[in-house]
Design an enzyme around this catalytic site. Structure first.
Site, PDB file in Angstrom:
ATOM      1  N   HIS A 190      17.833  -3.117  51.895  1.00 40.56           N
ATOM      2  CA  HIS A 190      19.301  -3.594  51.880  1.00 40.56           C
ATOM      3  C   HIS A 190      19.255  -4.942  52.371  1.00 40.56           C
ATOM      4  O   HIS A 190      20.222  -5.673  53.010  1.00 40.56           O
ATOM      5  CB  HIS A 190      20.120  -3.051  52.823  1.00 40.56           C
ATOM      6  CG  HIS A 190      20.324  -1.404  52.373  1.00 40.56           C
ATOM      7  ND1 HIS A 190      21.117  -0.992  51.357  1.00 40.56           N
ATOM      8  CD2 HIS A 190      19.604  -0.251  52.716  1.00 40.56           C
ATOM      9  CE1 HIS A 190      21.114   0.140  51.077  1.00 40.56           C
ATOM     10  NE2 HIS A 190      20.007   0.802  52.036  1.00 40.56           N
ATOM     11  N   SER A 320      15.761 -32.000  44.604  1.00 36.05           N
ATOM     12  CA  SER A 320      17.182 -32.492  44.801  1.00 36.05           C
ATOM     13  C   SER A 320      16.901 -33.866  44.111  1.00 36.05           C
ATOM     14  O   SER A 320      16.194 -34.662  44.432  1.00 36.05           O
ATOM     15  CB  SER A 320      17.658 -31.993  46.040  1.00 36.05           C
ATOM     16  OG  SER A 320      19.021 -32.749  46.077  1.00 36.05           O
TER      17      SER A 320
END
Length: 467
Positions: A190, A320
């Protein structure tokens, strides 16, 4: 469209059953191909090169079979083979095959494109009169040729492209697992901290997925090697020698080394595309496995400061246009997009497979295109993942150890000794106070610290069983 287009320039006139039509004077293709060019200006995307090569190989094998069965004379068959061989060696092969993927659903336009190109080139090379229908297409129909070429091209692509790439990725992961087998990391369920495991155990799950994918794909090879050729128009074999199908498959086997065989039910292979649908399903399953692997890599690489930071993937390019120094997991991202495309192709192929109306499936070209695109993309993606991600990632051992030592879930190992409820309380206190589970357990139980160190040793916990 793949390859250079034939320039317009001077024109010549050709005729077919519908009448006369003008086409480029230098084109090897003829009237029916020109009609398809004019009728289907839909995507600018021609049939995949792998399919065209399979089509040419089938035409070559058919010529050999018809010569063996004395349906073509030696000059005609030899001229066809010479033409095919020259085409297969042509680096600009695809300029001769401009028909759009989105064409007649039987692929008749592509079949006639091949028939016309081979016939014209055969005549140029040998001065032998070769007719597209009467010689190149003798004993065949688009309805059995195109389904056969889907199988031929898919099997060849599996053997030449996909399986080597899959094996390369699996072997690379297995090698890294062996190299990292002494490193224990925090397991996660999870996305939350769970019991520890070794790196080789974590990566071993990936190799297991890939091994399963290979096994299932390999199981489809006999079906892919079974061809519809010989069924002609509606699966009955009208206008072809009963020995033709087997003789063609024998010639294909001799040329390719692949175990092609004729079907005892060609009608089924013409009216349905169940094998292509099954193959696509397994390609989608492989894509699903690769998506899982790529996402695991991205999570493990996340950070480098505020993420998991367990590994560092190879630095390949700036990440970026505005943030200096940023680096992104570009290869896993690219492969994940390939996986998305393969899943979309599977939907296309599934719908295509549903379009078998009576004696013929009428979405054959798009099925061929989608299957081969999926194979090609997956092969390229796995090679990139192998060479530019798996082989080069480094492990940030300090980060891993710091998180592992603070992991309160280690208390699970004390369940058989102190009980679940007591262990849960220790874990809760360790979380709240941000303390080592061993220190809290030493306070909350009467177990000696040396015994706790033994019971809660992360490396020992990766071996399973009771402490």
């Amino acid at each position: 469209m793949n390859g250079a287009k034939i320039g317009v320039g001077e024109l010549r006139t050709e005729s077919d059953s519908l009448g006369s039509i003008e086409l480029p004077a230098g084109a090897l293709y003829g009237a029916q191909t020109q009609r398809a060019i004019e009728n289907f200006p839909l995507s600018g995307r021609s049939m995949p090169p792998g399919f065209i090569r399979a089509l040419l190989l089938l035409k070559r094998a058919a010529a050999t079979a018809n010569q063996t069965l004395e349906r073509l004379d030696e000059n005609e068959a030899t001229a066809i083979r010479l033409a095919v061989d020259q085409l297969l060696d042509d680096p600009n092969l695809m300029r001769h095959f401009p028909v759009d993927v989105f064409q007649t659903g039987s692929g008749t336009s592509s079949n006639m494109n091949a028939n016309e190109v081979i016939a014209r080139l055969a005549h140029q090379l040998s001065r032998c009169a070769v007719h597209p229908n009467d010689h190149v297409n003798f004993g065949q129909s688009s309805n059995d040729v195109v389904p056969s070429c889907i199988h031929i091209s898919a099997l060849m692509a599996l053997r030449v492209q996909l399986m080597p790439a899959l094996d390369g990725l699996r072997n690379a992961i297995a090698q890294r697992a062996d190299e990292l087998s002494d490193i224990v990391k925090t397991g996660r369920t999870h996305l939350m901290d769970a019991m520890p495991l070794r790196f080789d155990q974590s990566l071993g799950a990936w190799t297991g997925q890939l091994a399963g994918a290979r096994e299932r794909l390999e199981a489809l090879e006999p079906a892919l090697a079974t061809l519809a050729i010989g069924g002609t128009a509606v699966g009955t074999g009208i206008n072809t020698d009963p020995r033709f199908a087997k003789t063609v498959c024998d010639a294909l086997h001799e040329r390719t080394g692949l175990p092609f065989r004729c079907s005892d039910n060609p009608a089924m292979l013409m009216s349905a595309q169940d094998t292509a649908v099954a193959l696509s399903g397994e390609l989608r399953t492989l894509a699903t496995a690769l998506m899982k692997i790529c996402n695991d890599l991205r999570w493990m690489n996340s950070g480098p400061l505020s993420g998991l930071g367990e590994i560092t993937l190879p630095i390949l390019q700036p990440g970026s246009s505005i943030m200096p120094g940023k680096v992104n997991p570009v290869i896993p991202e690219a492969v994940a997009m390939i996986c998305a495309r393969v899943s979309g192709n599977d939907t296309t192929i599934m719908i295509g497979g549903q379009s078998g109306n009576f004696e013929l499936n009428v979405m054959l070209p798009v099925i061929a295109d989608a299957v081969l695109e999926s194979i090609t993309l997956l092969a390229a993606g796995m090679t990139a993942l192998t060479d530019k991600a798996i082989k080069g990632f480094s492990v940030n051992v300090d980060n891993i150890q710091a998180g592992l030592q603070r992991n309160p879930i280690l208390v699970t190992a004390l369940n058989p000794v102190i009980g679940y409820a007591k262990a849960a309380g220790i874990a809760k206190k360790a979380y709240a106070e941000k303390r080592s589970i061993i220190d809290v357990a030493a306070e909350e139980t009467d177990l000696p610290k040396d015994e706790l160190l033994k019971l809660l040793n992360p490396a020992k916990l990766t071996e399973g069983g009771l402490s």
